[in-house]
Design an enzyme around this catalytic site. Structure first.
Site, PDB file in Angstrom:
ATOM      1  N   ILE A 160       0.848  -1.206   0.000  1.00 34.61           N
ATOM      2  CA  ILE A 160       0.000   0.000   0.000  1.00 34.61           C
ATOM      3  C   ILE A 160       0.878   1.249   0.000  1.00 34.61           C
ATOM      4  O   ILE A 160       0.571   2.226  -0.696  1.00 34.61           O
ATOM      5  CB  ILE A 160      -0.979  -0.013   1.190  1.00 34.61           C
ATOM      6  CG1 ILE A 160      -1.848  -1.276   1.141  1.00 34.61           C
ATOM      7  CG2 ILE A 160      -1.867   1.235   1.163  1.00 34.61           C
ATOM      8  CD1 ILE A 160      -2.723  -1.497   2.379  1.00 34.61           C
ATOM      9  N   ARG A 237      -2.483   1.390  11.452  1.00 33.47           N
ATOM     10  CA  ARG A 237      -3.161   0.911  12.650  1.00 33.47           C
ATOM     11  C   ARG A 237      -3.057   1.974  13.732  1.00 33.47           C
ATOM     12  O   ARG A 237      -1.987   2.612  13.887  1.00 33.47           O
ATOM     13  CB  ARG A 237      -2.530  -0.383  13.175  1.00 33.47           C
ATOM     14  CG  ARG A 237      -2.923  -1.632  12.421  1.00 33.47           C
ATOM     15  CD  ARG A 237      -4.395  -2.022  12.645  1.00 33.47           C
ATOM     16  NE  ARG A 237      -4.780  -3.217  11.920  1.00 33.47           N
ATOM     17  CZ  ARG A 237      -5.378  -3.238  10.720  1.00 33.47           C
ATOM     18  NH1 ARG A 237      -5.662  -2.115  10.105  1.00 33.47           N
ATOM     19  NH2 ARG A 237      -5.720  -4.374  10.151  1.00 33.47           N
ATOM     20  N   GLU A 266     -10.680   1.043  18.638  1.00 32.76           N
ATOM     21  CA  GLU A 266     -11.872   1.254  17.799  1.00 32.76           C
ATOM     22  C   GLU A 266     -13.070   0.477  18.335  1.00 32.76           C
ATOM     23  O   GLU A 266     -12.888  -0.638  18.828  1.00 32.76           O
ATOM     24  CB  GLU A 266     -11.560   0.808  16.356  1.00 32.76           C
ATOM     25  CG  GLU A 266     -10.477   1.668  15.735  1.00 32.76           C
ATOM     26  CD  GLU A 266     -10.019   1.174  14.366  1.00 32.76           C
ATOM     27  OE1 GLU A 266     -10.594   0.192  13.855  1.00 32.76           O
ATOM     28  OE2 GLU A 266      -9.072   1.752  13.828  1.00 32.76           O
ATOM     29  N   HIS A 284     -12.361   4.128  10.066  1.00 33.71           N
ATOM     30  CA  HIS A 284     -11.687   2.954   9.489  1.00 33.71           C
ATOM     31  C   HIS A 284     -12.360   2.509   8.182  1.00 33.71           C
ATOM     32  O   HIS A 284     -12.892   1.392   8.086  1.00 33.71           O
ATOM     33  CB  HIS A 284     -11.656   1.795  10.501  1.00 33.71           C
ATOM     34  CG  HIS A 284     -10.587   0.788  10.202  1.00 33.71           C
ATOM     35  ND1 HIS A 284      -9.914   0.095  11.177  1.00 33.71           N
ATOM     36  CD2 HIS A 284     -10.086   0.320   9.030  1.00 33.71           C
ATOM     37  CE1 HIS A 284      -9.052  -0.747  10.629  1.00 33.71           C
ATOM     38  NE2 HIS A 284      -9.138  -0.622   9.308  1.00 33.71           N
TER      39      HIS A 284
HETATM   40  P1  NAP Z   1       3.009  -4.873   3.556  1.00 34.04           P
HETATM   41  O1  NAP Z   1       3.114  -4.987   2.082  1.00 34.04           O
HETATM   42  O2  NAP Z   1       3.397  -6.026   4.406  1.00 34.04           O
HETATM   43  O3  NAP Z   1       3.824  -3.580   4.008  1.00 34.04           O
HETATM   44  C1  NAP Z   1       4.164  -3.296   5.317  1.00 34.04           C
HETATM   45  C2  NAP Z   1       5.410  -2.424   5.300  1.00 34.04           C
HETATM   46  O4  NAP Z   1       5.660  -1.959   6.627  1.00 34.04           O
HETATM   47  C3  NAP Z   1       6.641  -3.170   4.822  1.00 34.04           C
HETATM   48  O5  NAP Z   1       7.302  -2.385   3.886  1.00 34.04           O
HETATM   49  C4  NAP Z   1       7.477  -3.354   6.074  1.00 34.04           C
HETATM   50  O6  NAP Z   1       8.877  -3.301   5.749  1.00 34.04           O
HETATM   51  C5  NAP Z   1       7.051  -2.154   6.928  1.00 34.04           C
HETATM   52  N1  NAP Z   1       7.169  -2.448   8.354  1.00 34.04           N
HETATM   53  C6  NAP Z   1       6.653  -3.496   9.020  1.00 34.04           C
HETATM   54  N2  NAP Z   1       6.999  -3.449  10.312  1.00 34.04           N
HETATM   55  C7  NAP Z   1       7.774  -2.351  10.459  1.00 34.04           C
HETATM   56  C8  NAP Z   1       8.452  -1.775  11.564  1.00 34.04           C
HETATM   57  N3  NAP Z   1       8.424  -2.319  12.783  1.00 34.04           N
HETATM   58  N4  NAP Z   1       9.148  -0.637  11.349  1.00 34.04           N
HETATM   59  C9  NAP Z   1       9.209  -0.080  10.127  1.00 34.04           C
HETATM   60  N5  NAP Z   1       8.579  -0.587   9.033  1.00 34.04           N
HETATM   61  C10 NAP Z   1       7.872  -1.702   9.210  1.00 34.04           C
HETATM   62  O7  NAP Z   1       1.511  -4.555   3.971  1.00 34.04           O
HETATM   63  P2  NAP Z   1       0.400  -3.710   3.178  1.00 34.04           P
HETATM   64  O8  NAP Z   1      -0.417  -4.606   2.348  1.00 34.04           O
HETATM   65  O9  NAP Z   1       1.042  -2.522   2.546  1.00 34.04           O
HETATM   66  O10 NAP Z   1      -0.501  -3.236   4.430  1.00 34.04           O
HETATM   67  C11 NAP Z   1       0.086  -2.466   5.455  1.00 34.04           C
HETATM   68  C12 NAP Z   1      -0.852  -2.258   6.627  1.00 34.04           C
HETATM   69  O11 NAP Z   1      -1.881  -1.355   6.292  1.00 34.04           O
HETATM   70  C13 NAP Z   1      -1.618  -3.479   7.130  1.00 34.04           C
HETATM   71  O12 NAP Z   1      -0.820  -4.312   7.943  1.00 34.04           O
HETATM   72  C14 NAP Z   1      -2.769  -2.860   7.879  1.00 34.04           C
HETATM   73  O13 NAP Z   1      -2.426  -2.662   9.231  1.00 34.04           O
HETATM   74  C15 NAP Z   1      -2.945  -1.494   7.208  1.00 34.04           C
HETATM   75  N6  NAP Z   1      -4.221  -1.406   6.459  1.00 34.04           N
HETATM   76  C16 NAP Z   1      -5.168  -0.511   6.872  1.00 34.04           C
HETATM   77  C17 NAP Z   1      -6.349  -0.425   6.159  1.00 34.04           C
HETATM   78  C18 NAP Z   1      -7.424   0.531   6.547  1.00 34.04           C
HETATM   79  O14 NAP Z   1      -8.578   0.295   6.236  1.00 34.04           O
HETATM   80  N7  NAP Z   1      -7.099   1.644   7.197  1.00 34.04           N
HETATM   81  C19 NAP Z   1      -6.587  -1.242   5.057  1.00 34.04           C
HETATM   82  C20 NAP Z   1      -5.592  -2.127   4.685  1.00 34.04           C
HETATM   83  C21 NAP Z   1      -4.403  -2.199   5.388  1.00 34.04           C
HETATM   84  P3  NAP Z   1       9.976  -4.044   6.666  1.00 34.04           P
HETATM   85  O15 NAP Z   1       9.456  -5.439   6.892  1.00 34.04           O
HETATM   86  O16 NAP Z   1      11.235  -3.955   5.860  1.00 34.04           O
HETATM   87  O17 NAP Z   1      10.076  -3.258   7.926  1.00 34.04           O
HETATM   88  C1  8YV Z   2     -10.494  -3.740   7.024  1.00 31.22           C
HETATM   89  C2  8YV Z   2      -7.948  -3.372   7.252  1.00 31.22           C
HETATM   90  O1  8YV Z   2     -11.259  -2.685   7.480  1.00 31.22           O
HETATM   91  O2  8YV Z   2      -7.187  -4.940   5.653  1.00 31.22           O
HETATM   92  C3  8YV Z   2      -6.957  -4.354   6.724  1.00 31.22           C
HETATM   93  O3  8YV Z   2      -5.920  -4.535   7.371  1.00 31.22           O
HETATM   94  O4  8YV Z   2      -7.701  -2.702   8.189  1.00 31.22           O
HETATM   95  C4  8YV Z   2      -9.233  -3.136   6.547  1.00 31.22           C
HETATM   96  O5  8YV Z   2      -9.163  -3.381   5.173  1.00 31.22           O
HETATM   97  C5  8YV Z   2     -10.489  -4.757   8.080  1.00 31.22           C
HETATM   98  O6  8YV Z   2      -9.538  -5.745   7.907  1.00 31.22           O
HETATM   99  C6  8YV Z   2     -11.854  -5.417   8.170  1.00 31.22           C
HETATM  100  O7  8YV Z   2     -11.955  -5.982   9.409  1.00 31.22           O
END
Ligand code: NAP
Ligand code: 8YV
Length: 327
Positions: A160, A237, A266, A284
């Site tokens: 992302i 998060r 939340e 969220h």
């Molecule tokens: P991803 O591809 O696994 O990316 C996570 C990134 O964070 C990696 O580049 C990782 O690199 C870095 N990271 C992990 N732990 C770290 C640490 N302790 N310090 C510094 N960097 C760190 O995951 P993604 O698909 O992009 O999703 C990321 C996160 O977005 C999810 O885990 C979720 O919590 C959040 N999210 C939120 C929503 C929402 O609705 N708001 C929706 C989807 C996802 P390194 O391993 O090299 O550190």
């Molecule tokens: C959702 C998210 O709201 O994918 C994640 O990590 O935070 C969101 O896309 C959530 O997982 C639904 O419970």
């Protein structure tokens, strides 16, 4: 494995509220078992004896895993799985899957929307119009902040984070990032520490996972490094931000504004953030479109189907990569 009328004779437990499309598919393909919440105290003897899979939005604790001796797989709905005890699952030989990629572009779109809303006050400006203030009082005030001239730091340059960076590039703004490891072949400036990143930019977008390694990583020191023109957007998060320190920084002017889609507890949002006029707050909704939630639901259920028909997961989390299906 026996199949009766296209249905697998496998019990899948769905705790609490769940996506309707996913529930419909699980009901068709498996024996659907509902429970009010993922609480070991609510697990019946029949569940203990029959449940082999869980599909869930919410957290699955070690105690819940232990309450189900025949559990083989937890299909978590969402890419972030910090609320599932994946290390304990791995120890118990239970597979954990998540829903990466299918939500990446939607969440990146939301991050950009939240950034622009935070900086240009679009919600407040629309409210001005709807409340009749445009007619009564004249033009909405000029926004104090702008994206022009900003430099953007991304905390969590993963799937992302990179999709957010591609969008920011189109705005003509410089980009830097912090991860634990530098991403090979990525041209953006890398910072080995989060504080170093915050010192180098004035706009910090957090899309890092939750969990122990990021707990309250965005603290008073990082916010002060971002500076008085600083803008924080958190779509990763809530646990990653020290919310008391953030409310203090918004009030004192240590940073200029914040846009938050996620919170530590939340759906509760601290009153100090609700009271902050320079905070833009969303419930969220990063991935929350019908289109994207359906794709997430399909991937969540496809993981269960692949596991119970082909004995392999589609999108296992790293902690359980080595967990093997019982044959
Ligand atoms: P991803 O591809 O696994 O990316 C996570 C990134 O964070 C990696 O580049 C990782 O690199 C870095 N990271 C992990 N732990 C770290 C640490 N302790 N310090 C510094 N960097 C760190 O995951 P993604 O698909 O992009 O999703 C990321 C996160 O977005 C999810 O885990 C979720 O919590 C959040 N999210 C939120 C929503 C929402 O609705 N708001 C929706 C989807 C996802 P390194 O391993 O090299 O550190
Ligand atoms: C959702 C998210 O709201 O994918 C994640 O990590 O935070 C969101 O896309 C959530 O997982 C639904 O419970």
């Amino acid at each position: 494995m026996t199949r009766a009328e296209g249905k697998l004779s496998v019990a899948i437990l769905v705790p609490g509220d769940f996506n309707d499309h996913a529930v419909g598919r699980i009901d068709k393909a498996f024996k659907l078992v509902r429970i009010e919440r993922a609480d070991p105290a609510l697990v019946t003897d029949e569940m203990r004896a029959t449940v082999r899979g869980i599909a869930s939005y919410a957290g699955i604790s070690a105690a819940m895993i232990d309450a189900l001796p025949n559990l083989e797989i937890i299909a978590s709905f969402g890419v972030g799985y910090d609320s599932v005890d994946a290390n304990h699952a791995a120890k118990r030989g239970v597979m954990v899957t998540n829903t990466p990629d299918v939500l990446t572009e939607e969440v990146a779109d939301t991050a950009i929307g939240l950034l622009i809303n935070t900086v240009r006050e679009l919600y407040a400006a629309e409210k001005w119009l709807r409340d009749g203030d445009w007619v009564e009082k004249g033009n909405y005030r000029l926004s104090r902040l702008t994206l022009r001239g900003r430099s953007v730091g991304i905390f969590g340059m993963g799937r992302i984070g990179r999709a957010v960076a591609r969008r920011i590039e189109a705005f003509g703004l410089p980009i830097a990032y912090h991860n634990r490891r530098k991403v090979e072949g990525l041209a953006y400036e890398y910072h080995a520490t989060l504080k170093g990143l915050a010192e180098a930019v004035d706009t910090l977008i957090c899309i890092a996972p939750g969990g122990a390694s990021t707990e309250k990583a965005i603290n008073a020191e990082v916010l002060s490094a971002l500076g008085s023109n600083g803008v924080l957007v958190n779509i990763g998060r809530g646990s990653t931000v020290d919310e008391a320190a953030l409310a203090g920084a918004l009030k004192s002017g240590a940073i200029a504004a914040a846009g938050l889609d996620v919170f530590a507890d939340e759906p509760k949002v601290p009153q100090s953030l609700l009271d902050a006029p320079n905070a833009s707050l969303l419930p969220h909704v990063g991935s929350a479109s019908v289109h994207t939630r359906r794709a997430m639901a399909d991937l969540c259920v496809d993981n269960l189907v692949a596991w119970f028909t082909e004995r392999r997961p589609l999108t296992p989390v790293p902690e359980t990569l080595n967990v093997k299906a019982h044959s």
